[in-house]
Write an enzyme that holds these catalytic residues in place. Structure first.
Site, short mmCIF file in Angstrom:
data_model
loop_
_atom_site.label_atom_id
_atom_site.label_comp_id
_atom_site.label_asym_id
_atom_site.label_seq_id
_atom_site.Cartn_x
_atom_site.Cartn_y
_atom_site.Cartn_z
N ASP A 49 0.84 -1.21 0.00
CA ASP A 49 0.00 0.00 0.00
C ASP A 49 0.87 1.26 0.00
OD1 ASP A 49 0.86 -0.21 2.61
OD2 ASP A 49 -1.14 -0.19 3.51
N SER A 50 2.20 1.06 0.04
CA SER A 50 3.13 2.18 -0.18
C SER A 50 2.93 2.77 -1.57
CB SER A 50 4.58 1.70 -0.02
OG SER A 50 4.83 0.59 -0.85
N ASP A 88 -1.23 -6.19 -0.64
CA ASP A 88 -1.34 -5.58 0.69
C ASP A 88 -2.80 -5.18 0.92
OD1 ASP A 88 -0.01 -4.86 2.96
OD2 ASP A 88 1.07 -3.17 2.05
N LYS A 118 -1.36 -9.52 2.43
CA LYS A 118 -0.58 -9.14 3.62
C LYS A 118 -1.44 -8.23 4.48
CE LYS A 118 2.98 -5.99 3.56
NZ LYS A 118 2.48 -4.97 4.52
N GLU A 120 -1.34 -6.03 8.53
CA GLU A 120 -0.49 -5.55 9.61
C GLU A 120 -1.07 -5.90 10.98
OE1 GLU A 120 0.22 -1.35 9.08
OE2 GLU A 120 0.94 -1.61 7.03
N GLU A 187 9.52 -4.88 10.06
CA GLU A 187 9.95 -3.56 9.60
C GLU A 187 10.49 -2.73 10.76
OE1 GLU A 187 7.18 -1.53 7.05
OE2 GLU A 187 8.33 0.33 7.08
O1 KIV Z 1 3.56 -1.18 1.64
C1 KIV Z 1 4.72 -1.62 1.54
O2 KIV Z 1 5.45 -1.33 0.58
C2 KIV Z 1 5.20 -2.49 2.61
C3 KIV Z 1 6.66 -2.85 2.60
C4 KIV Z 1 7.51 -1.69 2.85
C5 KIV Z 1 6.96 -3.97 3.51
O3 KIV Z 1 4.46 -2.87 3.44
#
Ligand code: KIV
Length: 271
Positions: A49-50, A88, A118, A120, A187
């Protein structure tokens, strides 16, 4: 029946940990880079989600939407033939209830063709992880600095520096493993703690700012390529300086257009 696709799957990742082979993971947001990373042998493409910060220019990951994640994961999947693709789950797509988590993660799987999701969080998310795994959705966990909680954590700080939070991280990791997660991103965790957690688990850890003892490493692609040259965290190593290459190429193009040097005869059609 079509033959089994030859690619990385969650069992192969566990086997890699057992064999002591390091797992290579990068973030990826589009089909073009997916093809390049896949051809270069990257094991996991994480559609993080980055993307909301890196491509969409937002200040955090908090405003990423499920639609956005589905769009980017679908196009990454198009460019991938070997790597495991992980989508994510964005903020509030899995925290409200287990039913919503299943519905949203299920949509991500069905509409993108990704291999896993993924999410969190540690112990408080363990039952959600179990519910997803029980319906056949492989889950990667994410502990330490969890960007969706950046405000609660007081910023991008290393997590687990004191004994209490270190203990909690160890318990969180165990809870995710027990709930059926196939891997955990660590992280911004001190290297010795990441090493302890890695040794205590049978599932692989994928580190980002968590030292060399993790079973694998992940970086944000645009950071490691030097495409984002505004800021780099201490743990980022730039393997290229593409931002400057882009500026140079575009300056040259602009100069040639302005001076009438591009297009030349070789770029033009006489008839
Ligand atoms: O959103 C993302 O890119 C991430 C990574 C930095 C692990 O969660």
């Amino acid at each position: 029946m079509s033959p089994e696709p030859k690619g990385i799957n969650v069992h192969e990742l566990l086997a890699m940990k057992e064999r002591g082979e390091r797992i290579v993971c990068l973030t990826c947001y589009d089909a073009l880079f997916a093809r390049l990373l896949d051809e270069s042998g990257v094991d996991i493409l994480l559609v993080g989600d980055s993307v909301n910060e890196v491509l969409a220019g937002a200040e955090s990951t908090l405003s990423a939407t499920l639609e956005q994640m589905i769009y980017h994961t679908r196009i990454v999947r198009r460019g991938t033939s070997r790597a495991l693709v992980v989508c994510d789950l964005p903020f509030l797509s899995y925290q409200i209830s287990r039913e919503e988590a299943i519905r949203n993660a299920g949509r991500a799987m069905a509409e993108t063709g990704c291999h896993a999701v993924k999410l969190e969080g540690g112990k408080p998310m363990a039952q959600t992880v179990r519910a997803l795994v029980d319906v056949g959705i492989p889950v990667m966990g994410h502990l330490g600095l969890t960007p969706q909680s950046v405000h609660a954590l007081g910023g991008h700080r290393v997590q687990g520096r004191d004994e209490k939070t270190a203990e909690r991280l160890k318990e969180d990791a165990k809870a995710l493993e027990d709930a059926g997660a196939f891997a955990i991103v660590l992280e911004l965790v001190p290297a010795p703690l990441a090493s302890q957690i890695t040794k205590s688990l049978t599932i692989p850890t994928i580190g980002i700012g968590a030292g060399p003892a993790c079973d694998g490493q992940v970086l944000v692609l645009h950071d490691m390529l030097g495409l984002n040259d505004k800021f780099a965290a201490k743990f980022v190593k730039r393997y290229a300086a593409l931002a400057e290459d882009v500026r140079e190429a575009v300056r040259l193009y602009a100069a040639e257009v302005r001076e009438g040097r591009y297009p030349g005869p070789e770029h033009s059609f006489p008839k």
